[in-house]
Enzyme design. Structure first.
Site, PDB file in Angstrom:
ATOM      1  N   SER A 104      37.877  55.801  58.793  1.00 61.43           N
ATOM      2  CA  SER A 104      37.430  54.596  58.097  1.00 61.43           C
ATOM      3  C   SER A 104      35.938  54.684  57.787  1.00 61.43           C
ATOM      4  O   SER A 104      35.375  53.804  57.152  1.00 61.43           O
ATOM      5  CB  SER A 104      37.710  53.346  58.940  1.00 61.43           C
ATOM      6  N   THR A 148      43.533  18.003  27.367  1.00 59.05           N
ATOM      7  CA  THR A 148      44.574  18.188  28.381  1.00 59.05           C
ATOM      8  C   THR A 148      45.680  18.946  27.654  1.00 59.05           C
ATOM      9  O   THR A 148      45.863  18.772  26.437  1.00 59.05           O
ATOM     10  CB  THR A 148      45.128  16.851  28.931  1.00 59.05           C
ATOM     11  N   HIS A 149      46.380  19.793  28.359  1.00 56.17           N
ATOM     12  CA  HIS A 149      47.400  20.679  27.748  1.00 56.17           C
ATOM     13  C   HIS A 149      46.798  21.532  26.629  1.00 56.17           C
ATOM     14  O   HIS A 149      47.492  21.936  25.715  1.00 56.17           O
ATOM     15  CB  HIS A 149      48.579  19.889  27.175  1.00 56.17           C
ATOM     16  N   SER A 195      32.961  46.721  18.787  1.00 55.32           N
ATOM     17  CA  SER A 195      34.149  47.552  18.655  1.00 55.32           C
ATOM     18  C   SER A 195      33.758  48.870  18.009  1.00 55.32           C
ATOM     19  O   SER A 195      32.889  48.907  17.138  1.00 55.32           O
ATOM     20  CB  SER A 195      35.169  46.827  17.776  1.00 55.32           C
ATOM     21  N   LYS A 244      32.906  43.129  14.963  1.00 53.11           N
ATOM     22  CA  LYS A 244      33.299  42.497  16.227  1.00 53.11           C
ATOM     23  C   LYS A 244      32.125  42.271  17.188  1.00 53.11           C
ATOM     24  O   LYS A 244      31.281  43.133  17.370  1.00 53.11           O
ATOM     25  CB  LYS A 244      34.354  43.356  16.957  1.00 53.11           C
ATOM     26  N   ASN A 275      32.469  41.009  20.971  1.00 53.09           N
ATOM     27  CA  ASN A 275      33.507  40.617  21.934  1.00 53.09           C
ATOM     28  C   ASN A 275      32.905  40.101  23.245  1.00 53.09           C
ATOM     29  O   ASN A 275      31.932  40.658  23.743  1.00 53.09           O
ATOM     30  CB  ASN A 275      34.409  41.814  22.235  1.00 53.09           C
ATOM     31  N   GLU A 328      35.724  38.250  29.703  1.00 52.09           N
ATOM     32  CA  GLU A 328      37.081  38.782  29.913  1.00 52.09           C
ATOM     33  C   GLU A 328      37.194  39.513  31.246  1.00 52.09           C
ATOM     34  O   GLU A 328      38.182  39.386  31.969  1.00 52.09           O
ATOM     35  CB  GLU A 328      37.460  39.723  28.765  1.00 52.09           C
ATOM     36  N   TYR A 370      45.155  43.949  69.386  1.00 56.65           N
ATOM     37  CA  TYR A 370      44.679  44.847  68.327  1.00 56.65           C
ATOM     38  C   TYR A 370      45.767  45.823  67.883  1.00 56.65           C
ATOM     39  O   TYR A 370      46.520  46.360  68.691  1.00 56.65           O
ATOM     40  CB  TYR A 370      43.467  45.656  68.815  1.00 56.65           C
ATOM     41  N   GLN A 380      42.400  48.109  60.636  1.00 63.17           N
ATOM     42  CA  GLN A 380      41.370  48.924  59.980  1.00 63.17           C
ATOM     43  C   GLN A 380      41.433  48.773  58.451  1.00 63.17           C
ATOM     44  O   GLN A 380      40.444  49.004  57.764  1.00 63.17           O
ATOM     45  CB  GLN A 380      41.560  50.390  60.387  1.00 63.17           C
ATOM     46  N   LYS A 415      38.871  46.062  56.006  1.00 62.74           N
ATOM     47  CA  LYS A 415      37.495  46.080  55.521  1.00 62.74           C
ATOM     48  C   LYS A 415      37.359  46.310  54.027  1.00 62.74           C
ATOM     49  O   LYS A 415      36.614  45.600  53.344  1.00 62.74           O
ATOM     50  CB  LYS A 415      36.689  47.132  56.281  1.00 62.74           C
TER      51      LYS A 415
HETATM   52  N1  ARG Z   1      38.163  52.527  63.015  1.00 65.69           N
HETATM   53  C1  ARG Z   1      38.920  51.512  63.696  1.00 65.69           C
HETATM   54  C2  ARG Z   1      38.869  50.175  62.976  1.00 65.69           C
HETATM   55  O1  ARG Z   1      38.046  49.971  62.163  1.00 65.69           O
HETATM   56  C3  ARG Z   1      38.509  51.328  65.092  1.00 65.69           C
HETATM   57  C4  ARG Z   1      39.645  51.079  65.938  1.00 65.69           C
HETATM   58  C5  ARG Z   1      39.320  51.074  67.333  1.00 65.69           C
HETATM   59  N2  ARG Z   1      40.384  50.740  68.196  1.00 65.69           N
HETATM   60  C6  ARG Z   1      41.412  51.500  68.528  1.00 65.69           C
HETATM   61  N3  ARG Z   1      42.146  51.060  69.476  1.00 65.69           N
HETATM   62  N4  ARG Z   1      41.716  52.609  67.932  1.00 65.69           N
HETATM   63  O2  ARG Z   1      39.688  49.308  63.216  1.00 65.69           O
END
Ligand code: ARG
Length: 475
Positions: free
Chosen positions: A35, A167-168, A289, A295, A297, A302, A329, A334, A337
């Site tokens: 990650s 409206t509409h 364009s 054009k 645009n 958009e 967990y 992971q 993010k």
């Molecule tokens: N790279 C992982 C994450 O972002 C860390 C996980 C840590 N925990 C584990 N039990 N492997 O979630």
């Protein structure tokens, strides 16, 4: 704590968790599971969180002061290296957290191996992520405020401009342009309020909940929380280890921002068509364009509309990601993010362009004015005039319907119908009907709080100006 330093186990697997393993991780698994390529964005939060953790460990006597100093200095130096692009993240160390920890051990030796006392990557990840989301909320909030200022800033220059309200997507009643601008100030304020509300739940420290059950080390969670600017600590370690609500509700709030921006963009795309002709977006925000020379645009609008799909998609991903996870967990987490980063980056980019676009667009007043006489925008206020003369609402509605039908047949405005037309629908009607017809009179006739009445709109514009002017400037 009196443990002496011991040499790291010479496991075949050189991972920080490699003790129990006798074979190395498959390189494909390392590539699959890494990650660090994206969670490296958490490096500042990770360094800051680790420093707070080390300070706390020293305060409770788990680290000596000399150890604390070495760890803190080492972390600060690593932070500097990353800031200046001199740090090499390694995929085989999986994530930003293990990369920084390994670098610390390489830099200061065995002492670095004490940093992870009383914590797990599970609470470490959650801490870093909460700190990141908290900053993101504050940043998005400032951008929303800038956009509110852009909308409110138009009220003065566009004072007196009347727009057809829809409206509409059918012409309905006249509204002041300022009323329209302030409608967006309100929507964006709700977005800010939602983010502020979300921030209260984001800003709790999970650090010290360790893997899932807490820790036997006598840590001081409150101290770390305070040090990191959290308002308090998460109460239940199992909950904390499994919780991503804070990230999901942040992206839900971002999704509503994106939906508001998308609706606005759609409206302005329509308004800038030849068919509407209400608006000229600033040329710096348009593109041409490659084949049609004429054009201009509205691509930024958009794309703003289109990018809402990404943000909503991120919310969907996060909900689906977490919906079937048993406590606590799971590695699935992971995957959270990138969705949060992408939603934040997308909304930030849209907001950064929206503010100057709103400020720089030109309302084509004459074109708008010409259209106000079409579409019977005064029909409803005229009906309410009849009600005020004592005619029941349903009856008045029917009478005005007949008058509109007559005017449509003649292709004229209500005000162009002869007095006989009015008398023929109701004997009490006289020449005074002409005093209340037309969009300008219609606008003036509004009374209710929150309506498009010019005085009320001006009061609200003034209140908004004051409110936004008195806010803290950008830090
Ligand atoms: N790279 C992982 C994450 O972002 C860390 C996980 C840590 N925990 C584990 N039990 N492997 O979630």
């Amino acid at each position: 704590m009196g443990a002496g330093s011991s040499a790291p186990p010479a496991a075949a697997n050189k991972k920080p968790w490699g003790g129990v393993f006798d074979t190395a991780t498959d390189a494909r698994v390392e590539a699959f599971g890494q990650s660090v390529s994206y969670d490296c964005r958490l490096f500042r939060q990770d360094i800051r969180g680790s420093i707070a953790h080390a300070e706390m460990l020293a305060a409770v006597g788990v680290l000596t002061d000399a150890e604390r100093r070495q760890i803190v200095e080492g972390l600060e130096q690593i932070g500097q290296e990353i800031e200046t692009g001199r740090f090499e993240f390694k995929q085989e160390l999986e994530d930003v957290h293990m990369n920084i920890e390994r670098a610390l051990v390489e830099r200061i030796g065995d002492v670095g191996r004490k940093l992870h006392t009383g914590r797990s990557r599970n609470d470490q990840v959650s801490t870093d992520f909460r700190l990141w989301v908290r900053d993101a909320i504050d940043q998005i909030d400032r951008l929303l405020r800038d956009l509110q200022r852009a909308f409110v800033g138009r009220c003065e220059a566009d004072a007196g401009v009347i727009l057809p309200g829809y409206t509409h997507l059918q012409r309905a009643q006249p509204v002041l342009a300022a009323h329209y601008w302030l409608a967006y100030a309100e929507k964006l304020q709700r977005d800010r309020d939602r983010l502020g509300d979300c921030r209260r739940r984001v800003n709790l420290s999970p650090l010290g909940t360790a893997a899932l059950a807490g820790t036997t080390i006598p840590i001081d969670r409150e101290r770390v929380a305070k040090d990191l600017g959290f308002d308090g600590v998460v109460a239940n370690s199992l909950d904390s280890s499994s919780d991503r609500d804070f990230a999901i509700e942040f992206v839900a709030a971002l999704s509503l921002v994106a939906v508001h921006l998308s609706g606005w963009a759609e409206e302005w795309i329509l308004w800038s068509t030849t068919e509407f002709g209400f608006l000229t977006p600033p040329q710096q925000f348009c593109t041409g364009s490659s084949i049609m020379p004429q054009k201009i645009n509205p691509d930024v609008l958009e794309l703003t509309r289109g990018k809402a799909a990404r943000v909503i998609g991120s919310l969907q991903s996060l909900l689906v990601l977490t919906k079937g996870l048993p406590m606590a967990y799971n590695r699935d987490l992971q995957e959270d993010k990138e969705r949060v980063f992408d939603a934040t980056d997308t909304v930030r980019a849209c907001l950064e362009l929206a503010a100057p676009l709103v400020a720089g667009a030109e309302l084509r007043r004459e074109a708008i004015r010409e259209r106000l006489d079409h579409g019977y925008l005064d029909a409803t206020t005229f009906m309410e005039h009849l009600i005020k003369l004592g005619i029941p609402q349903r009856t008045a509605h029917g009478l005005v319907g007949k008058l509109v039908a007559a005017a449509m047949k003649e292709r004229v405005r209500l005000a162009d119908l002869p007095i006989e037309a009015y008398r023929s629908v109701h004997p009490d009607l006289d020449e005074s009907v002409y005093d209340v017809l037309g969009v300008d009179r219609a606008i003036e006739a509004f009374r209710s709080y929150g309506s498009t009445n010019p005085e009320l709109v001006e009061q609200q514009a003034a209140a908004w100006r004051e409110r936004l002017a008195n806010e803290e400037p950008n830090p």
